[in-house]
Design an enzyme around this catalytic site. Structure first.
Site, PDB file in Angstrom:
ATOM      1  N   LYS A 115      -5.807   4.107  -0.924  1.00 42.43           N
ATOM      2  CA  LYS A 115      -7.088   4.650  -0.873  1.00 42.43           C
ATOM      3  C   LYS A 115      -7.999   4.301  -2.014  1.00 42.43           C
ATOM      4  O   LYS A 115      -9.322   4.120  -1.894  1.00 42.43           O
ATOM      5  CB  LYS A 115      -7.195   6.141  -0.482  1.00 42.43           C
ATOM      6  CG  LYS A 115      -6.879   6.287   0.810  1.00 42.43           C
ATOM      7  CD  LYS A 115      -7.248   7.830   1.321  1.00 42.43           C
ATOM      8  CE  LYS A 115      -6.672   8.207   2.603  1.00 42.43           C
ATOM      9  NZ  LYS A 115      -6.853   9.704   2.955  1.00 42.43           N
ATOM     10  N   LYS A 197      -1.003  -0.700   9.782  1.00 42.52           N
ATOM     11  CA  LYS A 197      -0.894   0.376  10.686  1.00 42.52           C
ATOM     12  C   LYS A 197      -2.291   0.426  11.320  1.00 42.52           C
ATOM     13  O   LYS A 197      -3.190   0.044  10.449  1.00 42.52           O
ATOM     14  CB  LYS A 197      -0.415   1.555   9.990  1.00 42.52           C
ATOM     15  CG  LYS A 197      -1.281   2.141   8.968  1.00 42.52           C
ATOM     16  CD  LYS A 197      -0.835   3.691   8.510  1.00 42.52           C
ATOM     17  CE  LYS A 197      -1.738   4.149   7.510  1.00 42.52           C
ATOM     18  NZ  LYS A 197      -1.910   5.437   7.135  1.00 42.52           N
ATOM     19  N   LYS A 200      -7.915   5.049  10.827  1.00 42.39           N
ATOM     20  CA  LYS A 200      -9.281   5.304  11.246  1.00 42.39           C
ATOM     21  C   LYS A 200     -10.267   4.514  10.278  1.00 42.39           C
ATOM     22  O   LYS A 200     -11.714   4.426  10.547  1.00 42.39           O
ATOM     23  CB  LYS A 200      -9.346   6.774  10.561  1.00 42.39           C
ATOM     24  CG  LYS A 200      -8.735   7.725  11.735  1.00 42.39           C
ATOM     25  CD  LYS A 200      -9.223   9.169  11.261  1.00 42.39           C
ATOM     26  CE  LYS A 200      -8.286  10.394  11.904  1.00 42.39           C
ATOM     27  NZ  LYS A 200      -7.767  11.222  10.785  1.00 42.39           N
TER      28      LYS A 200
HETATM   29  P1  TYM Z   1      -4.343  11.718   9.111  1.00 46.41           P
HETATM   30  O1  TYM Z   1      -5.664  12.129   9.611  1.00 46.41           O
HETATM   31  O2  TYM Z   1      -4.479  10.236   8.515  1.00 46.41           O
HETATM   32  O3  TYM Z   1      -3.698  11.412  10.741  1.00 46.41           O
HETATM   33  C1  TYM Z   1      -3.120  12.463  11.348  1.00 46.41           C
HETATM   34  C2  TYM Z   1      -1.494  12.223  11.754  1.00 46.41           C
HETATM   35  O4  TYM Z   1      -1.536  10.856  12.543  1.00 46.41           O
HETATM   36  C3  TYM Z   1      -0.326  10.164  11.979  1.00 46.41           C
HETATM   37  N1  TYM Z   1      -1.021   8.752  12.095  1.00 46.41           N
HETATM   38  C4  TYM Z   1      -0.060   8.055  12.771  1.00 46.41           C
HETATM   39  N2  TYM Z   1       0.782   8.101  13.394  1.00 46.41           N
HETATM   40  C5  TYM Z   1       1.309   6.665  14.110  1.00 46.41           C
HETATM   41  N3  TYM Z   1       0.979   5.666  13.610  1.00 46.41           N
HETATM   42  C6  TYM Z   1      -0.287   5.434  13.056  1.00 46.41           C
HETATM   43  N4  TYM Z   1      -0.964   4.257  12.775  1.00 46.41           N
HETATM   44  C7  TYM Z   1      -0.782   6.386  12.401  1.00 46.41           C
HETATM   45  N5  TYM Z   1      -1.787   7.000  11.646  1.00 46.41           N
HETATM   46  C8  TYM Z   1      -1.999   8.091  11.368  1.00 46.41           C
HETATM   47  C9  TYM Z   1      -0.557  10.805  10.459  1.00 46.41           C
HETATM   48  O5  TYM Z   1       1.006  10.525  10.298  1.00 46.41           O
HETATM   49  C10 TYM Z   1      -0.604  12.241  10.752  1.00 46.41           C
HETATM   50  O6  TYM Z   1       0.492  12.898  11.134  1.00 46.41           O
HETATM   51  N6  TYM Z   1      -2.826  13.944   5.076  1.00 46.41           N
HETATM   52  C11 TYM Z   1      -2.750  14.004   6.108  1.00 46.41           C
HETATM   53  C12 TYM Z   1      -3.324  15.437   7.068  1.00 46.41           C
HETATM   54  C13 TYM Z   1      -2.820  16.402   6.270  1.00 46.41           C
HETATM   55  C14 TYM Z   1      -1.643  17.063   6.837  1.00 46.41           C
HETATM   56  C15 TYM Z   1      -1.414  18.263   5.864  1.00 46.41           C
HETATM   57  C16 TYM Z   1      -0.441  16.706   7.556  1.00 46.41           C
HETATM   58  C17 TYM Z   1      -3.323  17.391   5.388  1.00 46.41           C
HETATM   59  N7  TYM Z   1      -2.492  18.411   5.226  1.00 46.41           N
HETATM   60  C18 TYM Z   1      -0.266  19.032   5.894  1.00 46.41           C
HETATM   61  C19 TYM Z   1       0.682  17.476   7.800  1.00 46.41           C
HETATM   62  C20 TYM Z   1       0.784  18.467   6.818  1.00 46.41           C
HETATM   63  C21 TYM Z   1      -3.521  13.194   7.033  1.00 46.41           C
HETATM   64  O7  TYM Z   1      -4.219  12.307   6.496  1.00 46.41           O
HETATM   65  O8  TYM Z   1      -3.363  12.654   8.343  1.00 46.41           O
END
Ligand code: TYM
Length: 334
Positions: A115, A197, A200
């Site tokens: 990032k 991957k 977003k």
């Molecule tokens: P975020 O918002 O980027 O993504 C949300 C969830 O989607 C999964 N994910 C994917 N899974 C498979 N293939 C992909 N290409 C892909 N892109 C995203 C992520 O692994 C996630 O499960 N930091 C976290 C949010 C967060 C969080 C937490 C998660 C904040 N606090 C506590 C678990 C526990 C995040 O940015 O996810």
């Protein structure tokens, strides 16, 4: 453990639009866990501002995300769905845990490096301590498991390290959480650059399937997906594009890799891409219909935001008070 039941925490950022990776890697699995666990699913709007956001847009997206949680099948009576910014305990525990996390640990986080390289003009302290807030999210609810996609594994490992360090000083304060990552769907790749991957923050709309894309758009994007030229539907490391599609088709239809390879034996990429598009579109259609209904029901969504925010605060404060006492903050006078 909370109230004698195993508990679980997960969350998503309310930036960008939810894509197929978010659904297959996380949300789709969440829906299966509500009977076994006490579940907390957060819209992590505090994490979102580590990258500059337009305020009205961020508010709109947070509401859309919470509504999508319900539309995807999370029952708000059984799962606590809420906004992170409505529960101050997240920020308070995060500060305390900052004092138990090493700079060296945070420096090793690959997501920070990634990032930071994409936001060179705004490498803020929040971006650096992002995983500590994430640890606070998880530990506040004494989560036994954290259902996520593969890219969050390193953050959960850090959470385990910090929790273990805290426990070794103060006794058994935190449950040490386990990542819950499914074998398939945990890493959905970009349709345009299948070695990256699905993300977003990808500027190319053809690289991702968004959860609210209509059927025609979904099929068109799959037709354009980048694949190799040998035209054989086979899962293999040296065929990242087609392997990604096989995985997507598999999770959308419940078929194994072998079953999919067999089903499309002798057929070309064209047929397979259309079949994958159709399978994904019909998986998403009921979610989209439900979303379009729910988003209009302001009073219903508002009541969930209010009630679940209060429920989350109740449990979060219980852990926070315990932690504050352990580290030596003075008791409150009532
Ligand atoms: P975020 O918002 O980027 O993504 C949300 C969830 O989607 C999964 N994910 C994917 N899974 C498979 N293939 C992909 N290409 C892909 N892109 C995203 C992520 O692994 C996630 O499960 N930091 C976290 C949010 C967060 C969080 C937490 C998660 C904040 N606090 C506590 C678990 C526990 C995040 O940015 O996810």
């Amino acid at each position: 453990m909370l109230d004698g039941k195993k508990s679980l925490f997960s969350g998503m950022q309310s930036t960008g639009t939810l894509h197929l990776g978010n659904y297959l890697g996380a949300l789709k699995n969440w829906v299966t866990l509500e009977d076994e666990y006490q579940c907390f699913y957060c819209v992590v709007d505090m994490h979102s501002i580590t990258v500059r956001q337009e305020p009205a847009e961020l508010r709109r997206k947070a509401r859309a995300l919470l509504t999508l949680y319900i539309a995807a099948g999370l029952d708000p009576e059984k799962n606590c769905l809420y906004y992170q910014s409505h529960v101050p305990a997240h920020a308070e525990l995060s500060w305390i845990l900052n004092c138990y996390t090493y700079m060296g640990e945070l420096n090793r986080m690959t997501q920070f490096k990634d990032k930071a390289s994409k936001n060179e003009e705004n490498i803020n302290a929040g971006l650096f301590t992002y995983p500590v807030l994430m640890a606070a999210d998880i530990l506040l609810f004494q989560a036994d498991i954290v259902p996520v996609g593969d890219d969050q594994k390193q953050h959960i490992e850090l959470t385990r390290d910090v929790a273990g360090r805290f426990n070794s000083i103060y006794g058994d304060v935190f449950t040490i959480p386990e990542p819950y990552i499914k074998k398939t769907g945990a890493r959905i790749m970009s349709l345009q650059e299948p070695t990256k991957k699905m993300s977003k923050s990808d500027d190319n709309a053809n690289a991702s399937i968004y959860l609210l894309d209509d059927t025609d758009t979904i099929i068109r994007k799959f037709k354009r997906a980048v694949t190799d030229s040998d035209n054989e539907i086979r899962h293999s490391k040296d065929k990242p594009g087609i392997s990604n599609l096989i995985e997507i088709y598999g999770v959308a239809t419940g078929k194994s890799i072998e079953e999919t390879e067999k089903e499309f034996e002798g057929k070309g990429y064209g047929d397979f891409k259309i079949a994958t598009g159709e399978a994904v579109a019909s998986m998403l259609k009921p979610i989209q219909d439900r979303y379009n209904e729910l988003i209009k029901d302001k009073a219903y969504i508002d009541s969930i935001i209010k009630n679940n925010g209060e429920k989350a605060s109740y449990y979060a404060n219980k852990t926070l008070r315990k932690v504050q006492k352990k580290v030596g903050f003075p008791e409150r006078i009532r």
